[in-house]
Design a protein around this motif. Structure first.
Motif, PDB file in Angstrom:
ATOM      1  N   ILE A  15       1.033  -1.418   0.028  1.00 40.00           N
ATOM      2  CA  ILE A  15       0.086   0.054  -0.042  1.00 40.00           C
ATOM      3  C   ILE A  15       0.825   1.213   0.234  1.00 40.00           C
ATOM      4  CG2 ILE A  15      -1.686   1.313   1.441  1.00 40.00           C
ATOM      5  CD1 ILE A  15      -2.626  -1.440   2.677  1.00 40.00           C
ATOM      6  N   ASP A  16       1.895   1.239   0.891  1.00 39.35           N
ATOM      7  CA  ASP A  16       2.887   2.421   0.962  1.00 39.35           C
ATOM      8  C   ASP A  16       3.422   2.606  -0.456  1.00 39.35           C
ATOM      9  OD1 ASP A  16       2.100   2.292   3.792  1.00 39.35           O
ATOM     10  OD2 ASP A  16       4.148   2.084   4.210  1.00 39.35           O
ATOM     11  N   THR A  17       3.604   1.758  -0.984  1.00 35.11           N
ATOM     12  CA  THR A  17       4.553   1.942  -2.478  1.00 35.11           C
ATOM     13  C   THR A  17       3.549   2.423  -3.305  1.00 35.11           C
ATOM     14  OG1 THR A  17       5.797  -0.005  -1.813  1.00 35.11           O
ATOM     15  CG2 THR A  17       5.875   0.468  -3.960  1.00 35.11           C
ATOM     16  N   GLU A  18       2.278   1.962  -3.392  1.00 35.44           N
ATOM     17  CA  GLU A  18       1.412   2.150  -4.434  1.00 35.44           C
ATOM     18  C   GLU A  18       1.156   3.680  -4.291  1.00 35.44           C
ATOM     19  OE1 GLU A  18       0.109   0.902  -6.929  1.00 35.44           O
ATOM     20  OE2 GLU A  18       1.238  -0.839  -6.624  1.00 35.44           O
ATOM     21  N   VAL A  19       0.822   4.196  -3.003  1.00 33.17           N
ATOM     22  CA  VAL A  19       0.615   5.943  -2.562  1.00 33.17           C
ATOM     23  C   VAL A  19       1.721   6.756  -3.059  1.00 33.17           C
ATOM     24  CG1 VAL A  19       0.172   7.366  -0.789  1.00 33.17           C
ATOM     25  CG2 VAL A  19      -0.933   4.936  -0.743  1.00 33.17           C
ATOM     26  N   VAL A 369      11.377   1.077  -3.368  1.00 37.13           N
ATOM     27  CA  VAL A 369      10.721   0.699  -4.451  1.00 37.13           C
ATOM     28  C   VAL A 369       9.835   1.589  -5.108  1.00 37.13           C
ATOM     29  CG1 VAL A 369       8.905  -1.294  -4.920  1.00 37.13           C
ATOM     30  CG2 VAL A 369      10.607  -1.438  -3.020  1.00 37.13           C
ATOM     31  N   ALA A 370       9.213   2.532  -4.751  1.00 41.20           N
ATOM     32  CA  ALA A 370       8.352   3.365  -5.494  1.00 41.20           C
ATOM     33  C   ALA A 370       9.326   4.143  -6.353  1.00 41.20           C
ATOM     34  CB  ALA A 370       7.541   4.276  -4.575  1.00 41.20           C
ATOM     35  N   ARG A 371      10.443   4.456  -6.240  1.00 42.73           N
ATOM     36  CA  ARG A 371      11.337   5.279  -7.240  1.00 42.73           C
ATOM     37  C   ARG A 371      12.127   4.092  -7.937  1.00 42.73           C
ATOM     38  NH1 ARG A 371       9.652   9.597  -8.287  1.00 42.73           N
ATOM     39  NH2 ARG A 371      11.742  10.938  -8.317  1.00 42.73           N
TER      40      ARG A 371
END
Lengths: 488, 87
Positions: A15-19, A369-371
């Motif tokens: 969830i944190d990553t998607e946000v 991961v998001a970046r």
């Protein structure tokens, strides 16, 4: 307590990553209300009663990530996008650090001992003989526990030759060392703010994810996105948390946009030297012992529950405190972010105006991961080679490590004892220390069993973290036995 | 002639590592020695599959004898290896 990695923690990171992905893409306000549906598609085989409940819990998780105090400010009429708007405009307040999600709470039945079908109704009846309160009754030739009389001592469990007695705990209540968490009149989880020491044991042990930490991650993401001057202060426990060397982790942080990365082990060197000197002073003026002061949950524990120890704690600042001062001197304009395994550090950091905020390793992982930053592929630059004077203080993250660092800086030999993990029993023991001094001069206290490597904000099983810290290569770490060469 | 060995690559790219791949590295603890003895297991660089937009295709990834599997848990890894060894 639950393993570090379970369905819930993995979902939380997802969830944190998607946000964060949406945030960096600049579309968070537009997509956030659909994220619960995107993350929990209708085809998913749900772990909760249905996908709709799971979506509701994703919504709450996003709120906690945005720093919302769900207990107080849950407004079901409000869209997530309006929460996003508010949270990006304001700085997340620090208190309270934990918030409960009552719709997620399973209202676990009260703690109890129960006799199962395995009871054979034996002739010897050790349960009956050993029960101090006569709470065991025999009905139709089998043992039962009279709940009104049972004091939950567990003696029957220990003596039954058929293992027919089971203990059913309430995980959050069992994990809390200070009796600060209970069910309210409606049967849902509630935290007593006067008693809570922010150790995070409850949030780690709840298998339903009903206790969430209010995150400051979005605040940090915002600073990085705006390309502000931000310095990452990395806790000694960070080594071994990611698939790569410490140098690669530092390089990864810089790739994220941190202007500089400073090891908190540098401050730990000052803490250890201070404690070595202070201990000798205290012993020569007649004190029997001194405790360490670097665990923030322990500091709150003493303040709130064991005041008799308050003068026996070292006066040294924590490694984070000293490091923050060093950083503020070197780069007065920069904003400081502490990255660690700990939830209580947030409360401690609030006492230091130098420190902007605190995030955990797990939250940092979502940022990476998001970046799309891959630690294993990072190339270590020459500037990221670290100073050796404080390298040994990376050991602050493991039980006995603080004491060892103090011993190395002490002129005289010292007797040490370590408290590896605080539970209700340890708290009772601590209360006796002023009457009956423990047989040690320096007492190292770590609230989490396994030290900071097992803190509520870590990313990997401490076994893997330990092997990586001992210099194992991530490609072959699984086949390396413990005890490899130390690379300090 | 001994039995052929199974070649296993566990992805240790950050995305896999974070989504439970780290726990797969404890394979010494959860795989039976007989099974372990027939496998050559290593951590490998990112296989690049996490970047595909497919909701069923999730980290962590493991490559066994050239075939990639998604969403691998320790339990599933053991099953997959058993199948590969028997094949």
């Amino acid at each position: 307590m639950l393993e570090i990695n379970n369905q819930y923690t993995l979902m939380k990171r997802h969830i944190d990553t998607e946000v964060l992905r949406a945030f960096f893409a600049g579309t968070l306000e537009d997509v956030v209300d659909n994220l619960p549906i995107h993350i929990i598609p209708r085809t998913r085989d749900p772990n909760r009663c249905c996908v709709y409940k799971e979506r509701a819990m994703v919504r709450y998780r996003i709120m906690a990530l945005l720093g919302v105090d769900i207990e107080k400010d849950d407004d079901e009429y409000k869209t997530l996008s309006s929460y996003v708007k508010e949270s990006l405009e304001t700085k997340t307040p620090v208190f309270p650090s934990l918030t409960t999600i009552s719709p997620g709470c399973s209202s676990c039945p009260d703690e109890q001992y129960r006799i199962t079908d395995s009871c054979r109704g034996c002739f010897a009846r050790p349960c009956l003989a050993n029960c101090p309160k006569e709470a065991i009754v025999f009905v139709n030739g089998k043992a039962h526990i009279d709940e009104k009389r049972c004091i939950k001592c567990g003696k029957c469990l220990g003596v039954c030759p058929f293992h027919a007695v089971i203990h059913v705990p309430v995980p959050c209540e069992e994990a809390c060392p200070v009796d600060a968490i209970h069910k309210n009149e409606e049967g849902f989880v509630e935290i007593d703010r006067e008693k809570c020491i922010d150790c995070g044991h409850c949030s780690r042990s709840c298998p339903f994810g009903a206790i969430a930490e209010r995150s400051s991650l979005m605040q940090v993401a915002g600073m990085l996105k705006k390309k502000e001057e931000v310095v990452a202060m990395i806790a000694p426990a960070i080594e071994g948390q990611f698939p790569g060397s410490l140098g690669q982790i530092v390089a990864g942080l810089k790739a994220l946009g941190f202007s500089d990365v400073v090891e908190v082990a540098e401050g730990a060197h000052i803490t250890a030297a201070h404690e070595a000197e202070e201990l000798q002073e205290r012993l020569s003026r007649g004190d029997k012992f001194m405790t360490t002061s670097c665990c923030p949950a322990y500091m709150q524990l003493v303040d709130r529950h064991v005041p008799t120890l308050s003068e026996l704690r070292s006066k040294a600042l924590s490694p984070m405190g000293y490091t923050a001062r060093l950083c503020a001197e070197r780069r007065p304009e920069a904003k400081l972010v502490f990255i660690g395994p700990c939830l209580a550090k947030k409360i401690e950091a609030a006492q230091f105006p130098e420190i902007e905020t605190v995030i955990t390793f797990a939250e940092l992982a979502s940022l990476l991961v998001a970046r799309d930053i891959d630690i294993k592929e990072m190339v270590v630059s020459q500037d990221d080679v670290h100073v050796k004077t404080y390298a040994d203080c990376r050991e602050f993250a493991v039980p006995q490590g603080v004491a060892n660092s103090v011993i190395r800086r002490s002129e005289k030999p010292i007797q040490v004892m370590n408290i590896n993990g605080v539970d209700q029993k340890t708290v009772r023991l601590m209360k006796t220390w002023t009457k009956r001094a423990p047989e040690a001069e320096l007492i190292e206290v770590m609230c989490c069993e396994g030290g900071c490597l097992a803190g509520p904000g870590v990313l990997v099983n401490p076994k893997i973290a330990n092997r990586l810290r001992q210099g194992a290569n991530v490609a072959t770490v699984g086949s390396k036995p413990l005890g490899g060469a130390k690379h300090v | 002639m001994g039995q052929k060995r199974v070649k296993v690559n566990i992805c240790v790219g950050t995305a896999c590592f974070v989504q439970g791949g780290a726990d797969l590295l404890l394979y010494e603890d959860f795989l039976e020695p007989q099974l372990l003895g027939l496998c050559d297991i290593e951590g490998t660089s990112c296989l690049g599959l996490c970047k595909q937009d497919n909701s069923d295709w999730k980290a962590p990834f493991v490559e066994i004898d050239g075939t990639v599997y998604s969403n691998v848990t320790p339990k599933r890894l053991e099953e997959l290896l058993r199948e590969a060894v028997d094949a």
